[in-house]
Design a protein around this motif. Structure first.
Motif, PDB file in Angstrom:
ATOM      1  N   UNK A  12       1.196   0.466   2.270  1.00 44.62           N
ATOM      2  CA  UNK A  12       1.581   1.257   1.094  1.00 44.62           C
ATOM      3  C   UNK A  12       1.396   2.752   1.357  1.00 44.62           C
ATOM      4  N   UNK A  13       0.320   3.112   2.047  1.00 46.93           N
ATOM      5  CA  UNK A  13       0.072   4.526   2.372  1.00 46.93           C
ATOM      6  C   UNK A  13       1.163   5.054   3.297  1.00 46.93           C
ATOM      7  N   UNK A  14       1.576   4.248   4.261  1.00 45.70           N
ATOM      8  CA  UNK A  14       2.660   4.653   5.167  1.00 45.70           C
ATOM      9  C   UNK A  14       3.945   4.863   4.377  1.00 45.70           C
ATOM     10  N   UNK A  15       4.270   3.902   3.537  1.00 47.27           N
ATOM     11  CA  UNK A  15       5.507   3.997   2.754  1.00 47.27           C
ATOM     12  C   UNK A  15       5.491   5.232   1.852  1.00 47.27           C
ATOM     13  N   UNK A  16       4.351   5.495   1.239  1.00 46.85           N
ATOM     14  CA  UNK A  16       4.209   6.673   0.379  1.00 46.85           C
ATOM     15  C   UNK A  16       4.343   7.959   1.193  1.00 46.85           C
ATOM     16  N   UNK A  17       3.743   7.989   2.376  1.00 44.66           N
ATOM     17  CA  UNK A  17       3.785   9.180   3.221  1.00 44.66           C
ATOM     18  C   UNK A  17       5.192   9.446   3.739  1.00 44.66           C
ATOM     19  N   UNK A  18       5.975   8.404   3.935  1.00 44.50           N
ATOM     20  CA  UNK A  18       7.318   8.564   4.489  1.00 44.50           C
ATOM     21  C   UNK A  18       8.393   8.803   3.425  1.00 44.50           C
ATOM     22  N   UNK A  19       8.038   8.672   2.152  1.00 42.06           N
ATOM     23  CA  UNK A  19       9.029   8.762   1.078  1.00 42.06           C
ATOM     24  C   UNK A  19       9.745  10.113   1.047  1.00 42.06           C
ATOM     25  N   UNK A  20       9.054  11.190   1.305  1.00 38.82           N
ATOM     26  CA  UNK A  20       9.644  12.529   1.243  1.00 38.82           C
ATOM     27  C   UNK A  20       9.900  13.112   2.626  1.00 38.82           C
ATOM     28  N   UNK A  21       9.935  12.267   3.639  1.00 38.78           N
ATOM     29  CA  UNK A  21      10.036  12.748   5.005  1.00 38.78           C
ATOM     30  C   UNK A  21      10.911  11.828   5.849  1.00 38.78           C
ATOM     31  N   UNK A  22      11.452  12.397   6.907  1.00 40.86           N
ATOM     32  CA  UNK A  22      12.151  11.580   7.888  1.00 40.86           C
ATOM     33  C   UNK A  22      11.184  11.177   9.009  1.00 40.86           C
ATOM     34  N   UNK A  23       9.922  11.590   8.907  1.00 33.17           N
ATOM     35  CA  UNK A  23       8.905  11.237   9.895  1.00 33.17           C
ATOM     36  C   UNK A  23       8.588   9.755   9.866  1.00 33.17           C
ATOM     37  N   UNK A  24       8.012   9.280  10.970  1.00 33.18           N
ATOM     38  CA  UNK A  24       7.678   7.866  11.119  1.00 33.18           C
ATOM     39  C   UNK A  24       6.203   7.725  11.477  1.00 33.18           C
ATOM     40  N   UNK A  25       5.493   6.891  10.739  1.00 33.06           N
ATOM     41  CA  UNK A  25       4.058   6.698  10.947  1.00 33.06           C
ATOM     42  C   UNK A  25       3.783   5.240  11.268  1.00 33.06           C
ATOM     43  N   UNK A  26       2.930   5.008  12.261  1.00 37.32           N
ATOM     44  CA  UNK A  26       2.478   3.657  12.605  1.00 37.32           C
ATOM     45  C   UNK A  26       0.956   3.669  12.722  1.00 37.32           C
ATOM     46  N   UNK A  27       0.361   2.495  12.520  1.00 38.62           N
ATOM     47  CA  UNK A  27      -1.083   2.301  12.692  1.00 38.62           C
ATOM     48  C   UNK A  27      -1.267   1.138  13.645  1.00 38.62           C
ATOM     49  N   UNK A  28      -2.178   1.311  14.600  1.00 34.78           N
ATOM     50  CA  UNK A  28      -2.467   0.243  15.558  1.00 34.78           C
ATOM     51  C   UNK A  28      -3.973   0.049  15.650  1.00 34.78           C
ATOM     52  N   UNK A  29      -4.404  -1.205  15.491  1.00 33.30           N
ATOM     53  CA  UNK A  29      -5.819  -1.559  15.610  1.00 33.30           C
ATOM     54  C   UNK A  29      -6.065  -2.396  16.856  1.00 33.30           C
ATOM     55  N   UNK A  30      -7.193  -2.138  17.492  1.00 36.06           N
ATOM     56  CA  UNK A  30      -7.713  -2.977  18.571  1.00 36.06           C
ATOM     57  C   UNK A  30      -9.206  -3.119  18.349  1.00 36.06           C
ATOM     58  N   UNK A  31      -9.790  -4.104  19.002  1.00 37.70           N
ATOM     59  CA  UNK A  31     -11.242  -4.258  18.902  1.00 37.70           C
ATOM     60  C   UNK A  31     -11.952  -3.222  19.758  1.00 37.70           C
ATOM     61  N   UNK A  32     -11.494  -3.072  21.008  1.00 40.61           N
ATOM     62  CA  UNK A  32     -12.187  -2.204  21.955  1.00 40.61           C
ATOM     63  C   UNK A  32     -11.222  -1.264  22.654  1.00 40.61           C
ATOM     64  N   UNK A  33     -11.764  -0.161  23.112  1.00 41.31           N
ATOM     65  CA  UNK A  33     -11.012   0.817  23.886  1.00 41.31           C
ATOM     66  C   UNK A  33     -11.872   1.185  25.090  1.00 41.31           C
TER      67      UNK A  33
END
Length: 140
Positions: A12-33
């Motif tokens: 929902x936060x991504x969709x809200x952030x992209x509503x007024x923009x042509x920008x693209x946002x992604x989130x990626x989770x991992x356990x360890x880095x």
């Protein structure tokens, strides 16, 4: 790692952030880095084909949950337009919430802040298409 409800909150936060923009946002989770989170974020950015947006305006929020590491990586089109220290400002805001163990709130805040700047520098166009999925990705 992240509950179904938390996942939806972030989408929902991504969709809200992209509503007024042509920008693209992604989130990626991992356990360890096992290496520098910016290096790993760059690998994930490439794997998710985030550099293929027309305006080079993709943003990746990378989080390694168990290692408590994160990175924000914006494509070259964004870095050419946003003010100096932009990513550090977002990271600083997120760190305040991470110190309170509010991982989802921190990412949500970062996504919304990124969306505000994307809207200012990459405003929504009537012919805009969602070039990248809004779903959250997960690694090992």
């Amino acid at each position: 790692m992240i509950t179904k409800e938390e996942r939806q909150r972030l989408v929902n936060a991504i969709e809200e952030a992209e509503v007024d923009s042509s920008g693209e946002i992604r989130i990626h989770f991992e356990k360890k880095c096992s290496n520098d989170p910016m290096v790993r974020a760059a690998e994930i950015f490439e794997r998710l084909k985030m550099g293929e947006t027309e305006l080079k305006n993709g943003v990746l929020f990378y989080v390694a949950l168990k290692d408590k590491k994160f990175a924000i990586l914006g494509d070259s089109g964004i870095d050419e337009r946003v003010p100096e220290g932009f990513w550090n400002n977002i990271k600083d805001e997120m760190i305040q919430l991470l110190k309170k163990d509010d991982i989802v709130g921190a990412i949500e805040k970062g996504v919304k802040m990124a969306g505000q700047q994307l809207g200012a520098h990459f405003p929504y166009q009537t012919d805009d298409v969602n070039e990248l999925p809004n779903e959250i990705s997960f690694g090992d």
